[in-house]
Design a protein around this motif. Structure first.
Motif, PDB file in Angstrom:
ATOM      1  N   ARG A 228      55.212 111.109  62.057  1.00  0.00           N
ATOM      2  CA  ARG A 228      54.670 112.258  61.320  1.00  0.00           C
ATOM      3  C   ARG A 228      53.617 111.806  60.313  1.00  0.00           C
ATOM      4  O   ARG A 228      52.550 112.417  60.183  1.00  0.00           O
ATOM      5  N   GLU A 229      53.899 110.742  59.580  1.00  0.00           N
ATOM      6  CA  GLU A 229      52.941 110.227  58.605  1.00  0.00           C
ATOM      7  C   GLU A 229      51.668 109.733  59.291  1.00  0.00           C
ATOM      8  O   GLU A 229      50.558 109.980  58.819  1.00  0.00           O
ATOM      9  N   GLN A 230      51.840 109.056  60.416  1.00  0.00           N
ATOM     10  CA  GLN A 230      50.688 108.558  61.161  1.00  0.00           C
ATOM     11  C   GLN A 230      49.844 109.728  61.674  1.00  0.00           C
ATOM     12  O   GLN A 230      48.618 109.690  61.621  1.00  0.00           O
ATOM     13  N   GLY A 231      50.497 110.770  62.144  1.00  0.00           N
ATOM     14  CA  GLY A 231      49.782 111.962  62.608  1.00  0.00           C
ATOM     15  C   GLY A 231      48.980 112.601  61.488  1.00  0.00           C
ATOM     16  O   GLY A 231      47.838 113.025  61.680  1.00  0.00           O
ATOM     17  N   HIS A 232      49.586 112.665  60.314  1.00  0.00           N
ATOM     18  CA  HIS A 232      48.894 113.241  59.157  1.00  0.00           C
ATOM     19  C   HIS A 232      47.691 112.380  58.767  1.00  0.00           C
ATOM     20  O   HIS A 232      46.617 112.901  58.467  1.00  0.00           O
ATOM     21  N   GLU A 233      47.862 111.058  58.773  1.00  0.00           N
ATOM     22  CA  GLU A 233      46.752 110.152  58.446  1.00  0.00           C
ATOM     23  C   GLU A 233      45.624 110.281  59.468  1.00  0.00           C
ATOM     24  O   GLU A 233      44.454 110.285  59.105  1.00  0.00           O
TER      25      GLU A 233
ATOM     26  N   THR B 160      37.766 110.618  73.219  1.00  0.00           N
ATOM     27  CA  THR B 160      38.034 109.179  73.324  1.00  0.00           C
ATOM     28  C   THR B 160      37.165 108.383  72.355  1.00  0.00           C
ATOM     29  O   THR B 160      37.666 107.539  71.610  1.00  0.00           O
ATOM     30  N   ALA B 161      35.861 108.654  72.352  1.00  0.00           N
ATOM     31  CA  ALA B 161      34.945 107.897  71.494  1.00  0.00           C
ATOM     32  C   ALA B 161      35.227 108.142  70.014  1.00  0.00           C
ATOM     33  O   ALA B 161      35.228 107.214  69.205  1.00  0.00           O
ATOM     34  N   ILE B 162      35.475 109.396  69.666  1.00  0.00           N
ATOM     35  CA  ILE B 162      35.704 109.727  68.258  1.00  0.00           C
ATOM     36  C   ILE B 162      37.031 109.146  67.765  1.00  0.00           C
ATOM     37  O   ILE B 162      37.111 108.593  66.670  1.00  0.00           O
ATOM     38  N   LEU B 163      38.072 109.255  68.587  1.00  0.00           N
ATOM     39  CA  LEU B 163      39.366 108.698  68.189  1.00  0.00           C
ATOM     40  C   LEU B 163      39.284 107.183  68.032  1.00  0.00           C
ATOM     41  O   LEU B 163      39.915 106.602  67.150  1.00  0.00           O
ATOM     42  N   LYS B 164      38.478 106.553  68.878  1.00  0.00           N
ATOM     43  CA  LYS B 164      38.285 105.103  68.757  1.00  0.00           C
ATOM     44  C   LYS B 164      37.588 104.773  67.430  1.00  0.00           C
ATOM     45  O   LYS B 164      37.941 103.800  66.771  1.00  0.00           O
ATOM     46  N   LEU B 165      36.614 105.625  67.034  1.00  0.00           N
ATOM     47  CA  LEU B 165      35.906 105.402  65.774  1.00  0.00           C
ATOM     48  C   LEU B 165      36.832 105.475  64.561  1.00  0.00           C
ATOM     49  O   LEU B 165      36.656 104.723  63.601  1.00  0.00           O
ATOM     50  N   ILE B 166      37.811 106.376  64.608  1.00  0.00           N
ATOM     51  CA  ILE B 166      38.709 106.522  63.449  1.00  0.00           C
ATOM     52  C   ILE B 166      39.969 105.678  63.583  1.00  0.00           C
ATOM     53  O   ILE B 166      40.820 105.684  62.701  1.00  0.00           O
ATOM     54  N   GLY B 167      40.108 104.970  64.709  1.00  0.00           N
ATOM     55  CA  GLY B 167      41.249 104.073  64.892  1.00  0.00           C
ATOM     56  C   GLY B 167      42.531 104.755  65.328  1.00  0.00           C
ATOM     57  O   GLY B 167      43.619 104.304  65.003  1.00  0.00           O
TER      58      GLY B 167
ATOM     59  N   THR C  68      46.554 111.062  70.848  1.00  0.00           N
ATOM     60  CA  THR C  68      46.570 111.849  69.615  1.00  0.00           C
ATOM     61  C   THR C  68      45.917 113.215  69.812  1.00  0.00           C
ATOM     62  O   THR C  68      46.382 114.211  69.263  1.00  0.00           O
ATOM     63  N   ALA C  69      44.861 113.277  70.600  1.00  0.00           N
ATOM     64  CA  ALA C  69      44.137 114.537  70.797  1.00  0.00           C
ATOM     65  C   ALA C  69      45.001 115.582  71.480  1.00  0.00           C
ATOM     66  O   ALA C  69      44.794 116.777  71.292  1.00  0.00           O
ATOM     67  N   HIS C  70      45.971 115.167  72.275  1.00  0.00           N
ATOM     68  CA  HIS C  70      46.809 116.115  73.003  1.00  0.00           C
ATOM     69  C   HIS C  70      48.152 116.359  72.314  1.00  0.00           C
ATOM     70  O   HIS C  70      48.730 117.424  72.447  1.00  0.00           O
TER      71      HIS C  70
END
Length: 127
Positions: free
Chosen positions: A9-14, A42-49, A54-56
């Motif tokens: 949950r914390e990781q999702g919030h971060e 994919t590209a954006i999630l990679k940019l934010i680490g 996570t997107a789904h």
């Protein structure tokens, strides 16, 4: 000193906060896009680490991506249709045709995206 691992949950919030901050500061021309002109998850999630899943799995992140897609594709759903209340003269008709051609192009891009998902067996959410 032992470092504490973040809960899911914390990781999702971060991840959500990182995406929100990134999207707020990103210029439209710098947002990575996918084959249909929407935001490349994919590209954006990679940019934010963050991981691709996570997107789904995080509905708040999915909502942020939908907002990015609308920005990229210029789909402000609150605006009236371009043909509403236009005068019926040559210039007015020309503007209506241009607006409808633009809308048609956006719909064709959406259709290509859905067909690509069908052809490759990839799960593709429709905005």
């Amino acid at each position: 000193m032992v470092s504490r691992r973040l809960s899911t949950r914390e990781q999702g919030h971060e991840n959500e906060e990182a995406l929100r901050k990134w999207a707020k500061g990103a210029k439209l021309e710098n947002i990575p896009t996918n084959q249909s002109g929407g935001a490349s998850r994919t590209a954006i999630l990679k940019l934010i680490g963050a991981s691709r899943s996570t997107a789904h799995s995080n509905p708040r992140i999915a909502e942020l991506f939908e907002q990015l897609d609308k920005r990229l594709l210029g789909q402000d759903t609150s605006a009236p249709h371009p043909s509403a209340n236009k005068p019926v003269d040559a210039e007015g008709l020309r503007e209506v045709v241009i607006a409808l051609q633009s809308e048609n192009a956006a719909l064709r891009a959406r259709l290509r995206r859905l067909r690509w998902g069908d052809d490759t067996g990839t799960s593709v959410r429709d905005q």
